[in-house]
Design a protein around this motif. Structure first.
Motif, PDB file in Angstrom:
ATOM      1  N   ILE A  59       0.835  -1.213   0.000  1.00  0.00           N
ATOM      2  CA  ILE A  59       0.000   0.000   0.000  1.00  0.00           C
ATOM      3  C   ILE A  59       0.866   1.258   0.000  1.00  0.00           C
ATOM      4  O   ILE A  59       0.585   2.231  -0.707  1.00  0.00           O
ATOM      5  CB  ILE A  59      -0.932  -0.008   1.241  1.00  0.00           C
ATOM      6  CG1 ILE A  59      -1.820  -1.246   1.204  1.00  0.00           C
ATOM      7  CG2 ILE A  59      -1.776   1.256   1.288  1.00  0.00           C
ATOM      8  CD1 ILE A  59      -2.634  -1.455   2.473  1.00  0.00           C
ATOM      9  N   ILE A  60       1.937   1.221   0.810  1.00  0.00           N
ATOM     10  CA  ILE A  60       2.837   2.382   0.952  1.00  0.00           C
ATOM     11  C   ILE A  60       4.263   1.908   0.649  1.00  0.00           C
ATOM     12  O   ILE A  60       4.952   1.397   1.537  1.00  0.00           O
ATOM     13  CB  ILE A  60       2.787   2.965   2.390  1.00  0.00           C
ATOM     14  CG1 ILE A  60       1.352   3.286   2.793  1.00  0.00           C
ATOM     15  CG2 ILE A  60       3.682   4.192   2.522  1.00  0.00           C
ATOM     16  CD1 ILE A  60       1.213   3.797   4.232  1.00  0.00           C
ATOM     17  N   PRO A  61       4.746   2.056  -0.576  1.00  0.00           N
ATOM     18  CA  PRO A  61       6.080   1.537  -0.927  1.00  0.00           C
ATOM     19  C   PRO A  61       7.185   2.076  -0.014  1.00  0.00           C
ATOM     20  O   PRO A  61       8.172   1.382   0.240  1.00  0.00           O
ATOM     21  CB  PRO A  61       6.285   2.038  -2.361  1.00  0.00           C
ATOM     22  CG  PRO A  61       4.913   2.271  -2.891  1.00  0.00           C
ATOM     23  CD  PRO A  61       4.057   2.650  -1.727  1.00  0.00           C
ATOM     24  N   GLN A  62       7.001   3.277   0.518  1.00  0.00           N
ATOM     25  CA  GLN A  62       7.972   3.884   1.434  1.00  0.00           C
ATOM     26  C   GLN A  62       8.274   2.967   2.622  1.00  0.00           C
ATOM     27  O   GLN A  62       9.368   2.974   3.184  1.00  0.00           O
ATOM     28  CB  GLN A  62       7.396   5.238   1.887  1.00  0.00           C
ATOM     29  CG  GLN A  62       7.860   5.771   3.220  1.00  0.00           C
ATOM     30  CD  GLN A  62       9.321   6.157   3.214  1.00  0.00           C
ATOM     31  OE1 GLN A  62       9.878   6.447   2.155  1.00  0.00           O
ATOM     32  NE2 GLN A  62       9.944   6.146   4.375  1.00  0.00           N
ATOM     33  N   ASN A  63       7.296   2.121   2.988  1.00  0.00           N
ATOM     34  CA  ASN A  63       7.453   1.248   4.148  1.00  0.00           C
ATOM     35  C   ASN A  63       8.625   0.283   3.993  1.00  0.00           C
ATOM     36  O   ASN A  63       9.211  -0.160   4.985  1.00  0.00           O
ATOM     37  CB  ASN A  63       6.159   0.466   4.391  1.00  0.00           C
ATOM     38  CG  ASN A  63       6.183  -0.277   5.711  1.00  0.00           C
ATOM     39  OD1 ASN A  63       6.247   0.343   6.769  1.00  0.00           O
ATOM     40  ND2 ASN A  63       6.167  -1.607   5.661  1.00  0.00           N
ATOM     41  N   GLN A  64       8.986  -0.036   2.741  1.00  0.00           N
ATOM     42  CA  GLN A  64      10.106  -0.964   2.520  1.00  0.00           C
ATOM     43  C   GLN A  64      11.414  -0.418   3.102  1.00  0.00           C
ATOM     44  O   GLN A  64      12.329  -1.162   3.391  1.00  0.00           O
ATOM     45  CB  GLN A  64      10.295  -1.196   1.021  1.00  0.00           C
ATOM     46  CG  GLN A  64       9.150  -1.958   0.399  1.00  0.00           C
ATOM     47  CD  GLN A  64       9.141  -1.845  -1.115  1.00  0.00           C
ATOM     48  OE1 GLN A  64      10.169  -1.607  -1.723  1.00  0.00           O
ATOM     49  NE2 GLN A  64       7.975  -2.005  -1.706  1.00  0.00           N
ATOM     50  N   HIS A  65      11.494   0.914   3.226  1.00  0.00           N
ATOM     51  CA  HIS A  65      12.733   1.522   3.736  1.00  0.00           C
ATOM     52  C   HIS A  65      12.818   1.542   5.254  1.00  0.00           C
ATOM     53  O   HIS A  65      13.873   1.811   5.813  1.00  0.00           O
ATOM     54  CB  HIS A  65      12.866   2.965   3.230  1.00  0.00           C
ATOM     55  CG  HIS A  65      12.841   3.068   1.737  1.00  0.00           C
ATOM     56  ND1 HIS A  65      13.817   2.523   0.940  1.00  0.00           N
ATOM     57  CD2 HIS A  65      11.932   3.620   0.899  1.00  0.00           C
ATOM     58  CE1 HIS A  65      13.521   2.757  -0.325  1.00  0.00           C
ATOM     59  NE2 HIS A  65      12.383   3.403  -0.377  1.00  0.00           N
ATOM     60  N   CYS A  66      11.696   1.313   5.937  1.00  0.00           N
ATOM     61  CA  CYS A  66      11.764   1.465   7.394  1.00  0.00           C
ATOM     62  C   CYS A  66      11.046   0.356   8.149  1.00  0.00           C
ATOM     63  O   CYS A  66      11.550  -0.131   9.155  1.00  0.00           O
ATOM     64  CB  CYS A  66      11.220   2.835   7.809  1.00  0.00           C
ATOM     65  SG  CYS A  66       9.564   3.164   7.195  1.00  0.00           S
ATOM     66  N   GLY A  67       9.868  -0.061   7.662  1.00  0.00           N
ATOM     67  CA  GLY A  67       9.101  -1.070   8.391  1.00  0.00           C
ATOM     68  C   GLY A  67       8.205  -0.436   9.453  1.00  0.00           C
ATOM     69  O   GLY A  67       8.493   0.652   9.957  1.00  0.00           O
ATOM     70  N   ILE A  68       7.120  -1.141   9.757  1.00  0.00           N
ATOM     71  CA  ILE A  68       6.109  -0.591  10.674  1.00  0.00           C
ATOM     72  C   ILE A  68       6.670  -0.322  12.068  1.00  0.00           C
ATOM     73  O   ILE A  68       6.364   0.683  12.688  1.00  0.00           O
ATOM     74  CB  ILE A  68       4.921  -1.577  10.806  1.00  0.00           C
ATOM     75  CG1 ILE A  68       4.130  -1.595   9.496  1.00  0.00           C
ATOM     76  CG2 ILE A  68       4.004  -1.174  11.943  1.00  0.00           C
ATOM     77  CD1 ILE A  68       2.916  -2.495   9.558  1.00  0.00           C
ATOM     78  N   ARG A  69       7.505  -1.232  12.556  1.00  0.00           N
ATOM     79  CA  ARG A  69       7.983  -1.088  13.947  1.00  0.00           C
ATOM     80  C   ARG A  69       8.721   0.234  14.147  1.00  0.00           C
ATOM     81  O   ARG A  69       8.559   0.898  15.165  1.00  0.00           O
ATOM     82  CB  ARG A  69       8.917  -2.244  14.310  1.00  0.00           C
ATOM     83  CG  ARG A  69       8.233  -3.582  14.244  1.00  0.00           C
ATOM     84  CD  ARG A  69       7.757  -4.038  15.627  1.00  0.00           C
ATOM     85  NE  ARG A  69       6.839  -5.157  15.476  1.00  0.00           N
ATOM     86  CZ  ARG A  69       5.880  -5.464  16.340  1.00  0.00           C
ATOM     87  NH1 ARG A  69       5.708  -4.746  17.426  1.00  0.00           N
ATOM     88  NH2 ARG A  69       5.086  -6.483  16.133  1.00  0.00           N
ATOM     89  N   ALA A  70       9.537   0.617  13.147  1.00  0.00           N
ATOM     90  CA  ALA A  70      10.285   1.871  13.263  1.00  0.00           C
ATOM     91  C   ALA A  70       9.341   3.079  13.228  1.00  0.00           C
ATOM     92  O   ALA A  70       9.562   4.079  13.922  1.00  0.00           O
ATOM     93  CB  ALA A  70      11.311   1.983  12.138  1.00  0.00           C
TER      94      ALA A  70
END
Ligand code: SF4
Length: 350
Positions: free
Chosen positions: A233-244
């Motif tokens: 849904i949010i490609p940006q998430n690949q750089h950080c992950g939900i936990r961060a």
């Protein structure tokens, strides 16, 4: 007459006073101009009748007659009271801004911070064209003033949400300078607590907000409770992950004491199952937070669909039963393309 200076709305008052001094215009004119702009919704020097004609002429010579640098391309109104404006800047790039009204008397301006957006969220029309540029302090402030001017006197904007096109934490300095004017007592005097900055969830961006110890509310677009779904849904998430992202939101809460809102757009068959709801409840367990569940508003160019009403109900019920505070929000202005980025795309630069 072309303006001889940076646009008025880009100038802090001290710099404006300095320009007045250099041009032998009394410094108290700065206060008069501010009153016309912020209290009287007047944006042309010609109409500022308590300023002498000769000083008005000088000011028009320095800044151009109107204090706005954008041009209103179109203005649309929805049956539910939502109004949307599309502005074009001198470089011909365009942004949209929305005025929302509700039955509690809230009059909320929804503001863009960038032309286009680099985040590419898959549910959003703004990301389809990619990032073009940041908006300046004045361009952000102009959107706020124009929306405020749509309201009949004595009405004023009561709230601001930074949820239009763009990722606000990537243009934070310009945004904060504009918000300082919107919340100043001699500006629009909108209460700090009535301003919400909504981020896609860039941990470094949230940390920048935390370090600035802002008086504003933070909303984080979560939209999924596991990395595989969020990456879709949010490609940006690949750089950080939900936990961060959640850890950064926790630091914001710890520093400011202000409860964080998590936005969750519910998309049929993507993130609306009972298992998704339970994962989300587990992720937010014991956090001082609220979840805004927003049923997806289809974008013509994208394939995703709105969830069935029953799926919305059971998702919300599962969260509530797990002790999570939830609100369901429906998008306004569907009949005027109020989903983010849609109006700008329907009036593309030719
Ligand atoms: S939802 Fe916001 S951050 Fe994501 S692409 Fe659209 S404008 Fe950018």
């Amino acid at each position: 007459m072309p303006a001889a200076h940076a646009p008025f709305l880009d100038l802090p008052t001290e710099e404006f006073r300095e320009i007045l001094r250099e041009n032998r215009i009394p410094g108290y004119r700065a206060g008069q101009v501010r009153r016309w702009v912020f209290a009287r919704k007047t944006f042309a020097f010609d109409e500022m009748t308590d300023i002498s004609k000769s000083d008005r002429a000088k000011l028009s010579g320095l800044f151009g007659n109107t204090l706005f640098s954008g041009k209103l391309v179109t203005q649309t109104g929805s049956e539910d009271g939502t109004q949307k404006i599309l502005l074009e800047w001198p470089d011909r790039h365009r942004v949209e801004s929305v005025l929302l009204r509700d039955d509690r008397g809230h009059r909320t301006g929804c503001i863009s911070t960038q032309v286009g957006c680099a985040m590419g969220c898959r549910f959003c029309a703004s990301g389809l064209d990619g990032f073009v540029r940041n908006l300046s302090r004045g361009e952000i402030l102009e959107q706020i003033l124009r929306l405020n001017a749509l309201l009949p006197d004595p009405q004023r904007l009561t709230h601001l949400v930074i949820m239009g096109t763009g990722e606000p934490t990537l243009n934070l300095d310009a945004l904060l300078a504009a918000l300082a004017e919107a919340t100043a007592a001699d500006g629009l005097d909108i209460g700090n607590r009535r301003v919400t900055i909504s981020t896609v969830g860039i941990p470094a961006g949230i940390d920048k907000m935390t370090a600035a110890d802002l008086p504003y509310k933070l909303a984080v677009s979560l939209h999924a409770a596991d990395d595989a779904t969020r990456n879709k849904i949010i490609p940006q998430n690949q750089h950080c992950g939900i936990r961060a992202v959640l850890a950064a939101a926790d630091r914001y809460f710890a520093q400011t004491g202000r409860r964080v809102t998590f936005e969750y757009i519910l998309i049929a068959g993507v993130n609306d199952s009972g298992a998704d709801a339970l994962r989300l409840a587990k992720l937010l367990d014991r956090k001082t937070a609220i979840v805004n569940v927003i049923p997806y508003n289809p974008v013509p160019e994208l394939e995703w669909k709105s969830p069935a009403p029953r799926a919305v109900e059971s998702f919300v019920r599962a969260l509530t039963q797990a002790g999570i505070q939830v609100k369901v929000r429906f998008r306004k202005g569907d009949d005027i393309n109020a989903a983010c980025g849609q109006l700008r795309r329907s009036y593309r630069i030719s």
